[in-house]
Design a protein around this motif. Structure first.
Motif, PDB file in Angstrom:
ATOM      1  N   LYS A 179       0.840  -1.193   0.000  1.00 18.22           N
ATOM      2  CA  LYS A 179       0.000   0.000   0.000  1.00 18.22           C
ATOM      3  C   LYS A 179       0.878   1.246   0.000  1.00 18.22           C
ATOM      4  O   LYS A 179       2.031   1.207   0.430  1.00 18.22           O
ATOM      5  CB  LYS A 179      -0.921   0.026   1.232  1.00 18.22           C
ATOM      6  CG  LYS A 179      -2.091  -0.942   1.125  1.00 18.22           C
ATOM      7  CD  LYS A 179      -2.986  -0.894   2.333  1.00 18.22           C
ATOM      8  CE  LYS A 179      -4.212  -1.797   2.092  1.00 18.22           C
ATOM      9  NZ  LYS A 179      -5.018  -1.972   3.314  1.00 18.22           N
ATOM     10  N   THR A 180       0.291   2.326  -0.501  1.00 22.92           N
ATOM     11  CA  THR A 180       0.924   3.630  -0.435  1.00 22.92           C
ATOM     12  C   THR A 180       0.057   4.536   0.430  1.00 22.92           C
ATOM     13  O   THR A 180      -1.175   4.553   0.281  1.00 22.92           O
ATOM     14  CB  THR A 180       1.086   4.239  -1.834  1.00 22.92           C
ATOM     15  OG1 THR A 180       1.931   3.393  -2.622  1.00 22.92           O
ATOM     16  CG2 THR A 180       1.715   5.622  -1.752  1.00 22.92           C
ATOM     17  N   VAL A 181       0.705   5.259   1.342  1.00 25.94           N
ATOM     18  CA  VAL A 181       0.001   6.164   2.244  1.00 25.94           C
ATOM     19  C   VAL A 181       0.501   7.585   1.996  1.00 25.94           C
ATOM     20  O   VAL A 181       1.714   7.821   1.952  1.00 25.94           O
ATOM     21  CB  VAL A 181       0.243   5.781   3.726  1.00 25.94           C
ATOM     22  CG1 VAL A 181      -0.654   6.614   4.643  1.00 25.94           C
ATOM     23  CG2 VAL A 181      -0.003   4.292   3.944  1.00 25.94           C
ATOM     24  N   ARG A 182      -0.414   8.511   1.810  1.00 28.58           N
ATOM     25  CA  ARG A 182      -0.049   9.920   1.662  1.00 28.58           C
ATOM     26  C   ARG A 182      -0.557  10.703   2.877  1.00 28.58           C
ATOM     27  O   ARG A 182      -1.628  10.413   3.413  1.00 28.58           O
ATOM     28  CB  ARG A 182      -0.608  10.506   0.372  1.00 28.58           C
ATOM     29  CG  ARG A 182       0.183  10.052  -0.839  1.00 28.58           C
ATOM     30  CD  ARG A 182       0.013  10.990  -2.013  1.00 28.58           C
ATOM     31  NE  ARG A 182       1.000  10.675  -3.043  1.00 28.58           N
ATOM     32  CZ  ARG A 182       1.119  11.333  -4.184  1.00 28.58           C
ATOM     33  NH1 ARG A 182       0.327  12.373  -4.419  1.00 28.58           N
ATOM     34  NH2 ARG A 182       2.022  10.988  -5.069  1.00 28.58           N
ATOM     35  N   ALA A 239       4.547   7.396   2.095  1.00 27.28           N
ATOM     36  CA  ALA A 239       5.282   6.214   2.533  1.00 27.28           C
ATOM     37  C   ALA A 239       4.696   4.993   1.852  1.00 27.28           C
ATOM     38  O   ALA A 239       3.478   4.885   1.676  1.00 27.28           O
ATOM     39  CB  ALA A 239       5.200   6.050   4.057  1.00 27.28           C
ATOM     40  N   ALA A 240       5.559   4.078   1.422  1.00 29.76           N
ATOM     41  CA  ALA A 240       5.139   2.806   0.837  1.00 29.76           C
ATOM     42  C   ALA A 240       5.393   1.703   1.858  1.00 29.76           C
ATOM     43  O   ALA A 240       6.463   1.657   2.479  1.00 29.76           O
ATOM     44  CB  ALA A 240       5.913   2.527  -0.445  1.00 29.76           C
ATOM     45  N   ILE A 292      -5.044   6.118   1.966  1.00 35.25           N
ATOM     46  CA  ILE A 292      -4.330   4.857   1.749  1.00 35.25           C
ATOM     47  C   ILE A 292      -4.862   4.168   0.501  1.00 35.25           C
ATOM     48  O   ILE A 292      -6.072   3.973   0.355  1.00 35.25           O
ATOM     49  CB  ILE A 292      -4.481   3.916   2.966  1.00 35.25           C
ATOM     50  CG1 ILE A 292      -4.040   4.644   4.242  1.00 35.25           C
ATOM     51  CG2 ILE A 292      -3.691   2.628   2.766  1.00 35.25           C
ATOM     52  CD1 ILE A 292      -4.321   3.864   5.524  1.00 35.25           C
ATOM     53  N   ALA A 293      -3.947   3.790  -0.392  1.00 36.73           N
ATOM     54  CA  ALA A 293      -4.323   3.101  -1.632  1.00 36.73           C
ATOM     55  C   ALA A 293      -3.500   1.834  -1.787  1.00 36.73           C
ATOM     56  O   ALA A 293      -2.274   1.860  -1.612  1.00 36.73           O
ATOM     57  CB  ALA A 293      -4.117   4.016  -2.834  1.00 36.73           C
ATOM     58  N   SER A 294      -4.162   0.732  -2.113  1.00 33.71           N
ATOM     59  CA  SER A 294      -3.444  -0.522  -2.353  1.00 33.71           C
ATOM     60  C   SER A 294      -2.700  -0.435  -3.679  1.00 33.71           C
ATOM     61  O   SER A 294      -3.058   0.341  -4.565  1.00 33.71           O
ATOM     62  CB  SER A 294      -4.412  -1.706  -2.357  1.00 33.71           C
ATOM     63  OG  SER A 294      -5.359  -1.567  -3.407  1.00 33.71           O
TER      64      SER A 294
END
Length: 295
Positions: free
Chosen positions: A196-199, A259-260, A277-279
């Motif tokens: 996942k990527t979190v911004r 962050a990944a 949060i995006a997968s």
């Protein structure tokens, strides 16, 4: 767990080491290597297929064919029925293809996701099932055998008060997505399977974005009390654009950090920091996380 990932502009803390045995679910719930035709879920998790869990599902007329085929298979197997999902898919298939995606919440057995994941492995020609998510399922509501697999990491227990406010497990088929929001307490987010990527946006910059969107839409909603309006419709679209498609001219642009996380990574999200949060990965792939809110 491999370590703690920290967004560069959010904290000055360094990467911390967490014991690899801290979350047995990461090893017990998923297969390490998938053979052809095998679901990524382990046989162990399959023994709990009848437990009821909360689902989120985003439907759209252009994505109903695969789900209709899958639900027909379930009916033929006559093991259990996902009647509410059947109604959602049927309703979606009658809407115009120009209609926007719609967000739904319902309860169904864990086996629904297990079967959907297996369908994706065994029916590549049909295209994958997507956009279904066991979201914010309280770890305390799981059978004790499963909740024991998700015991709080030591970093949560040694937080200032050592007080766990709440906890959740998240299991879904790519893509899964959580819109930009903030939590009332610090959050430890652990990735179990997939990526996942979190911004992030710091509180002041995020509130500026939120208030601008509220003004544009003529809304007066509390930033801390979020409902389904954050999951669909114009507010969701504008929040998504602000976080994931910003213009360099936007005032909040320099404050965005990212962050990944992959299997074994944990992420500390400070109180008041807005995040989305995006997968990551191919459509239909399994993604799994757990988190703890603490004080």
């Amino acid at each position: 767990m491999a370590g703690l990932v920290v967004p560069s502009s959010a904290l000055t803390a360094s990467r911390l080491s967490l014991p690899s045995t801290s979350l047995p679910a990461a090893e017990k719930w998923f297969r390490k290597e998938n053979s052809s035709g095998q679901s990524p879920f382990s046989d162990y998790l399959g023994t709990f297929e009848d437990i009821l869990v909360p689902y989120e599902f985003t439907s759209h007329p252009t994505r109903t064919t695969q789900w209709s085929i899958f639900l027909q298979e379930l009916r033929r197997q006559a093991t259990w029925h996902a009647s509410e999902l059947e109604d959602i898919v049927a309703s979606s298939s009658t809407r115009s293809v120009e209609a926007s995606a719609q967000f739904h919440q319902f309860q169904a057995p864990l086996g629904l996701l297990l079967e959907a994941s297996q369908f994706n492995v065994g029916h590549p020609e049909e295209g994958p099932l997507t956009h279904i998510y066991i979201a914010q399922s309280d770890i305390r509501d799981l059978p004790s055998s499963l909740s024991d697999d998700l015991q709080s990491p030591d970093i949560v227990k040694t937080s200032p008060k050592g007080d766990i406010y709440s906890s959740s497990v998240w299991l879904g088929l790519q893509p899964t997505y959580t819109p930009l929001h903030c939590d009332p307490n610090p959050n430890i987010f652990c990735q179990l399977h997939g990526h996942k990527t979190v911004r992030f946006l710091p509180p002041k910059a995020a509130l500026g974005v939120f208030n601008q969107i509220q003004k544009k839409l003529g809304m007066r909603t509390s930033a801390r009390l979020r409902g389904t309006e954050m999951m669909q419709g114009p507010e969701r679209d504008l929040l998504h654009r602000a976080a994931w498609l910003p213009s360099p001219e936007d005032a909040h642009y320099p404050h965005i950090s990212q962050a990944a996380v992959g299997p074994g990574d944990a992420l500390f999200i400070p109180k008041g920091w807005w995040h989305t949060i995006a997968s990551q990965g191919r459509d239909g792939e399994l993604n799994a996380s757990a988190n703890w809110w603490c004080r």
